[in-house]
Design a protein around this motif. Structure first.
Motif, mmCIF file in Angstrom:
data_model
loop_
_atom_site.group_PDB
_atom_site.id
_atom_site.type_symbol
_atom_site.label_atom_id
_atom_site.label_comp_id
_atom_site.label_asym_id
_atom_site.label_seq_id
_atom_site.Cartn_x
_atom_site.Cartn_y
_atom_site.Cartn_z
ATOM 1 N N PRO A 1 0.965 20.574 1.043
ATOM 2 C CA PRO A 1 2.190 20.680 0.131
ATOM 3 C C PRO A 1 2.550 19.220 -0.242
ATOM 4 O O PRO A 1 2.728 18.571 0.630
ATOM 5 C CB PRO A 1 3.100 21.345 0.926
ATOM 6 C CG PRO A 1 2.592 22.342 1.918
ATOM 7 C CD PRO A 1 1.312 21.129 2.245
ATOM 8 N N ILE A 2 2.946 19.249 -1.568
ATOM 9 C CA ILE A 2 3.325 18.010 -2.039
ATOM 10 C C ILE A 2 4.524 17.473 -1.131
ATOM 11 O O ILE A 2 4.755 16.121 -1.016
ATOM 12 C CB ILE A 2 3.789 18.128 -3.655
ATOM 13 C CG1 ILE A 2 4.095 16.734 -4.143
ATOM 14 C CG2 ILE A 2 4.873 19.082 -3.614
ATOM 15 C CD1 ILE A 2 2.937 15.838 -4.150
ATOM 16 N N ALA A 3 5.579 17.937 -0.807
ATOM 17 C CA ALA A 3 6.538 17.667 0.106
ATOM 18 C C ALA A 3 6.225 16.960 1.163
ATOM 19 O O ALA A 3 6.556 15.823 1.777
ATOM 20 C CB ALA A 3 7.908 18.606 0.411
ATOM 21 N N GLN A 4 5.044 17.525 1.987
ATOM 22 C CA GLN A 4 4.767 16.921 3.281
ATOM 23 C C GLN A 4 3.735 15.535 2.804
ATOM 24 O O GLN A 4 3.959 14.616 3.629
ATOM 25 C CB GLN A 4 3.717 17.750 3.679
ATOM 26 C CG GLN A 4 3.015 17.423 5.200
ATOM 27 C CD GLN A 4 2.436 18.378 5.800
ATOM 28 O OE1 GLN A 4 2.613 19.429 5.664
ATOM 29 N NE2 GLN A 4 1.425 17.904 6.514
ATOM 30 N N VAL A 5 3.120 15.586 1.440
ATOM 31 C CA VAL A 5 2.624 14.509 1.157
ATOM 32 C C VAL A 5 3.527 13.246 0.932
ATOM 33 O O VAL A 5 3.291 11.987 1.331
ATOM 34 C CB VAL A 5 1.753 14.660 -0.173
ATOM 35 C CG1 VAL A 5 1.320 13.002 -0.813
ATOM 36 C CG2 VAL A 5 0.560 15.376 0.128
ATOM 37 N N GLN B 1 0.158 -5.022 -2.072
ATOM 38 C CA GLN B 1 -0.991 -5.243 -1.436
ATOM 39 C C GLN B 1 -1.229 -4.380 -0.042
ATOM 40 O O GLN B 1 -2.263 -4.134 0.530
ATOM 41 C CB GLN B 1 -1.528 -6.715 -1.014
ATOM 42 C CG GLN B 1 -1.518 -7.352 -2.356
ATOM 43 C CD GLN B 1 -2.454 -7.140 -3.349
ATOM 44 O OE1 GLN B 1 -3.531 -6.642 -2.904
ATOM 45 N NE2 GLN B 1 -2.089 -6.932 -4.483
ATOM 46 N N GLN B 2 -0.209 -3.806 0.404
ATOM 47 C CA GLN B 2 -0.225 -2.886 1.632
ATOM 48 C C GLN B 2 -1.215 -1.644 1.285
ATOM 49 O O GLN B 2 -1.185 -1.010 0.285
ATOM 50 C CB GLN B 2 0.992 -2.565 2.053
ATOM 51 C CG GLN B 2 1.039 -1.704 3.457
ATOM 52 C CD GLN B 2 2.394 -1.134 3.701
ATOM 53 O OE1 GLN B 2 3.599 -1.527 3.244
ATOM 54 N NE2 GLN B 2 2.481 -0.393 4.715
ATOM 55 N N LYS B 3 -2.036 -1.627 2.268
ATOM 56 C CA LYS B 3 -3.018 -0.446 1.937
ATOM 57 C C LYS B 3 -3.137 0.523 3.204
ATOM 58 O O LYS B 3 -2.637 0.206 4.252
ATOM 59 C CB LYS B 3 -4.449 -0.961 2.046
ATOM 60 C CG LYS B 3 -4.518 -1.892 0.828
ATOM 61 C CD LYS B 3 -6.256 -2.313 0.565
ATOM 62 C CE LYS B 3 -6.220 -3.154 -0.780
ATOM 63 N NZ LYS B 3 -7.638 -3.703 -0.701
ATOM 64 N N ALA B 4 -3.470 1.827 2.940
ATOM 65 C CA ALA B 4 -3.496 2.745 4.086
ATOM 66 C C ALA B 4 -4.555 3.877 3.585
ATOM 67 O O ALA B 4 -5.019 4.012 2.438
ATOM 68 C CB ALA B 4 -2.190 3.434 4.125
ATOM 69 N N SER B 5 -5.025 4.675 4.565
ATOM 70 C CA SER B 5 -6.142 5.842 4.357
ATOM 71 C C SER B 5 -5.256 7.351 4.462
ATOM 72 O O SER B 5 -4.404 7.158 5.322
ATOM 73 C CB SER B 5 -7.200 5.501 5.336
ATOM 74 O OG SER B 5 -7.894 4.544 5.311
ATOM 75 N N VAL B 6 -5.537 7.905 3.603
ATOM 76 C CA VAL B 6 -4.974 9.150 3.437
ATOM 77 C C VAL B 6 -6.067 10.371 3.531
ATOM 78 O O VAL B 6 -7.239 10.162 2.989
ATOM 79 C CB VAL B 6 -4.099 9.468 2.410
ATOM 80 C CG1 VAL B 6 -2.732 8.632 2.533
ATOM 81 C CG2 VAL B 6 -4.866 9.592 1.165
ATOM 82 N N SER B 7 -5.994 11.499 4.191
ATOM 83 C CA SER B 7 -6.654 12.560 3.992
ATOM 84 C C SER B 7 -5.794 13.767 3.942
ATOM 85 O O SER B 7 -5.392 14.482 4.944
ATOM 86 C CB SER B 7 -7.753 12.586 5.288
ATOM 87 O OG SER B 7 -8.384 13.912 5.252
ATOM 88 N N TYR B 8 -5.839 14.332 2.785
ATOM 89 C CA TYR B 8 -5.081 15.650 2.473
ATOM 90 C C TYR B 8 -5.865 16.870 1.927
ATOM 91 O O TYR B 8 -6.664 16.563 1.111
ATOM 92 C CB TYR B 8 -4.009 15.430 1.268
ATOM 93 C CG TYR B 8 -2.970 14.221 1.616
ATOM 94 C CD1 TYR B 8 -2.534 14.144 2.722
ATOM 95 C CD2 TYR B 8 -2.707 13.291 0.628
ATOM 96 C CE1 TYR B 8 -1.553 13.029 3.082
ATOM 97 C CE2 TYR B 8 -2.034 12.048 0.948
ATOM 98 C CZ TYR B 8 -1.341 11.914 2.336
ATOM 99 O OH TYR B 8 -0.688 10.861 2.325
ATOM 100 N N SER B 9 -5.755 17.958 2.558
ATOM 101 C CA SER B 9 -6.650 18.950 2.099
ATOM 102 C C SER B 9 -5.512 20.147 2.240
ATOM 103 O O SER B 9 -5.091 20.883 3.292
ATOM 104 C CB SER B 9 -7.532 19.479 3.270
ATOM 105 O OG SER B 9 -8.319 20.571 2.890
#
Length: 784
Positions: free
Chosen positions: A30-34, A19-27
């Motif tokens: 790179p996938i490794a950084q994600v 149930q843990q949630k978070a917000s992300v913003s990727y533009s």
């Protein structure tokens, strides 16, 4: 008891973690950084082979979502899959062949299947995305024609039964902006629009806007069809080749290195080498009631010999793809399309010879540079050049008596550049802005030489240039599956009329209930280049429209105001999409539309369109069915036509229904579709009136009658198989039948005055252009 407590605490721990949630913003991250970011946010670990994953980047915004939801979105975004090994550890593997039923992402957005695989709705701006590579089978099509596929969507019609003649919500085809890799297309059809001039096997995505157009698109007042070709860099040489009963094609994508590739494609018809039943049927429909089918006859019983019979079309593309790192992409695209016709006839009784030659070319080049500065700011710089060239020459002669010549030329040179920027304010908000410049150089020339009556000779030409400067800005607020708010403003300066035009655009979508969404949009659009009817070559019977620039007087700048509202209901595999719209178009002229009961008479007018588009879709395992229905009332009002009273527009189709079905079983796909619509309006003739200048046609009210209703049944089937054990070499067989029960449909009805072969009297002749009869087609392809 101890084991029960242990199990209880494990269950609680899993529940908390899930149930843990978070917000992300990727533009363009790179996938490794994600992975590193997600490991930090959710206290998990990812195990993967960096070489297999490569330098792929992610574009994704989400607010307060679980890890499972994010992993699902990432799987849909790029070709990887996650396997949960323990509560904290995940392994990552690359997918070589993605299933056609997977949900797909496109550039910071989530897209969901709209009617069938490969046709999806873009949640970022509610446009419709068509992906030919993923496109499922469609009724009557064995391969994914770029423009014909769009016609299965509500609100998109082609009463001419052509691929390129798209009428979107009452707008004419020349009011649509068609882009191929940023190149503006002024001719997008082969074989007089019957087949799309854009190769589907190198096309990555087709983005269709019927409304809610983004501010970066301008100088058209109807739909936008933005086509992009493939820009991936393969590990090995890939390609495909095949043929159907009208043409053959081949394409190759060759990696030059790990960071560069070149893509080449070509298509050509083969009717000039050998003929097929499919091509004969298409030719019969295209050339009926034209100078070519009639053989330049004066009387019905004239015996005509064909001295020349040449027609072919081809297209060719070359694209260079360079991705030096995760932050830069360079694309250079080149396109060339051509249609060539050369027909000659001889009436031996009079020694009268005629010849018709037609060349239509559209070529262009574009350059794009995408650059990401950081996680929030990116830009695209682009430039393009498009050249449309049309030339028709018709001759008619009798030895030692006369020699007549008619020549028509029409050309458009369009070049421009643009800078588009995008800045992510936060996970939910972003702004876009840009500047665009384009220069349209439009020329037209008409020359006629009459050896018997030199006083009737004429040589007219017109050359104009319009420089278009545009600035625009967009603000977007997007909470996935909850809110979408877009506001844009575009300012256009057209030098040809020395005026500035403002175009506000607004779009809203919100979820009212768990299964119900509301959507609405408002937009104001302008257009400075359009097509007009040219009557001097009407005896040829084909391609009598030419591109011209507005002059503010005889050819006004076209203006359109459109407002739409609707609802989407989606539950248990059912989807109901209902959208109503109102469109007001001003700046129409009798030159741009053409009417049967006026003769070269200039009149200004406007159009009002009220419409309703409905889509109902249901998926049951491998079976899909969808029904699209359009209700439209398109009225014209011209100050000197029909005594100033409104009348039905030339392409007013009151009711239009498509009911389609597809079924997949192992390697087989079958599709069946029924199409029924109201006949279009036409101006009925009562007979002939005698006047001092000769007989004239006595017409009733403009567009006061309608053709019979149009209906047909189409079917298609394909079978895919492997040539090799590793599945790299694949084959495809396909068959289709258009108009299965051979319904005789009338596409248009006109009248002409003919001299009787028995005496000097004149008779009224009704000219019906019929739709395509029963037409089979076959397909064979090899992919590797």
């Amino acid at each position: 008891m101890k084991y029960k407590l242990t199990f209880f605490f494990l269950l609680i721990s899993f529940s908390v973690l899930s149930q843990q949630k978070a917000s992300v913003s990727y533009s363009n991250v790179p996938i490794a950084q994600v992975f590193m970011d997600l490991e930090s946010k959710f206290n998990v670990k990812f195990s993967y082979n960096a070489k297999l994953i490569g330098e792929q980047v992610i574009n994704l915004n989400a607010e307060e979502v679980t890890l499972e939801a994010l992993l699902f979105d990432i799987e849909a975004l790029i070709d990887i899959t996650f396997t949960k090994e323990t509560e904290r550890y995940y392994t990552v593997q690359k997918i070589k062949n993605r299933s056609l039923t997977d949900t797909q992402h496109l550039d910071q957005v989530v897209v969901k299947e709209y009617i069938t695989t490969g046709i999806s709705e873009n949640s970022d701006d509610t446009s419709i995305i068509l992906s030919p590579e993923k496109l499922g089978i469609l009724p009557g099509l064995t391969e994914p024609d770029v423009l014909q596929s769009i016609q299965l969507l509500p609100g998109v019609q082609s009463h001419t039964e052509t691929a390129s003649g798209l009428f979107i919500r009452g707008g004419t085809p020349d009011q649509n902006l068609v882009l191929w890799d940023g190149i503006k297309m002024y001719n997008s059809g082969h074989f007089f629009g019957t087949i799309s001039a854009l190769n589907p096997y190198i096309t990555q995505d087709i983005k269709l806007y019927k409304n809610g157009t983004k501010a970066r698109y301008g100088n058209r007042i109807s739909g936008v069809i933005d086509i992009t070709s493939d820009d991936d860099i393969p590990e090995n040489i890939t390609g495909s080749s095949g043929f159907n009963m009208t043409h053959t094609d081949a394409n190759l994508k060759i990696p030059l290195s790990k960071k560069a590739a070149v893509m080449i494609s070509g298509r050509r018809s083969f009717a000039d080498i050998f003929n097929t039943e499919t091509f004969r049927n298409l030719s019969k429909r295209v050339f009926q009631e034209t100078k070519i089918s009639e053989g330049n006859k004066v009387f019905e019983d004239d015996e005509v010999t064909t001295t020349k019979d040449l027609f072919y079309f081809n297209d060719f593309t070359v694209k260079f793809i360079v991705k030096p790192n995760a932050y830069n992409t360079f694309l250079v695209s080149n396109l060339f399309t051509k249609n060539k016709l050369d027909y000659g006839f001889l009436i031996e009784a009079y020694d009268e010879a005629s010849q018709d030659q037609l060349d239509i070319k559209n070529q262009g080049t574009s350059f794009k540079w995408n650059h990401k500065y950081n996680a929030r700011f990116s830009h695209e710089f682009s430039a393009y050049y498009s050249n449309y060239d049309f030339e028709y020459t018709g001759t008619n002669s009798i030895t030692d008596e006369f020699n007549d010549l008619l020549n028509k030329q029409n050309g458009v040179e369009d070049l421009g550049f643009a800078f588009d920027g995008n800045y992510e304010l936060n996970a939910m908000s972003s702004v876009g802005f840009g500047f665009q410049f384009s220069s349209n150089h439009v020329k037209y020339a008409l020359r006629f030489e009459d050896s018997e009556s030199p006083e009737d000779n004429y040589n007219e030409s017109n050359i104009k240039t319009n420089n278009n400067h545009a600035v625009y800005g967009d603000y977007k607020y997007h909470v996935l599956d909850k809110w979408l708010f877009n506001f844009g403003l575009r300012a256009n300066y057209f030098s040809v009329v020395d005026r500035l035009f403002f175009e506000p655009r607004f779009q809203l979508e919100t979820r009212l209930l768990p299964h119900l969404k509301f959507k609405s949009s408002v937009e104001n659009l302008h257009q400075s280049v359009s097509q007009v009817i040219e009557f001097n070559t009407q005896e040829f019977g084909l391609e009598n429209q030419i591109w011209v620039l507005s002059d503010g007087e005889d050819i006004p700048v076209l203006k359109s105001f459109q407002i739409t509202s609707g609802f989407v209901f989606d539950k248990s595999g059912w989807q109901l999409d209902v959208e109503g719209y109102y469109k007001n178009i001003d700046g129409l002229t009798s030159f741009t539309l053409g009417f049967d009961n006026i003769d070269n008479f200039f009149s200004k007018g406007k159009s009002k369109v009220l419409g309703l588009d409905v889509l109902v879709k249901k998926k049951i395992h491998n079976y899909r069915t969808w029904l699209s229905y359009s209700l439209m009332d398109n009225d014209f009002t011209f100050n000197t036509i029909n005594e100033g009273r409104s009348f039905s527009g030339n392409a007013d189709i009151t009711h239009h229904l498509n009911w389609s079905h597809t079924y997949e079983w192992k390697h087989f796909e079958v599709s069946l579709g029924w199409n029924i619509r109201t006949g279009i309006p036409y101006t009925k003739a009562n007979g002939l009136l005698d006047t001092p200048d000769g007989p004239v046609i006595d017409f009733e009210d403009t567009n006061g009658a309608r053709l019979p209703k149009y209906h047909k049944l189409d079917i298609s089937a394909t079978y895919t198989f492997n040539f090799s054990e590793n599945g790299r070499w694949k084959g495809k067989l396909g068959a289709s039948v258009l108009n299965v029960y051979n319904q005789r449909n009338v596409l248009s009805r006109k009248y002409e005055i003919r001299q009787s072969a028995e005496d000097d009297s004149f008779v009224l002749r009704e000219i019906n252009k019929n739709a395509l009869g029963i037409t089979p087609n076959l397909l064979f392809r090899i992919d590797f």
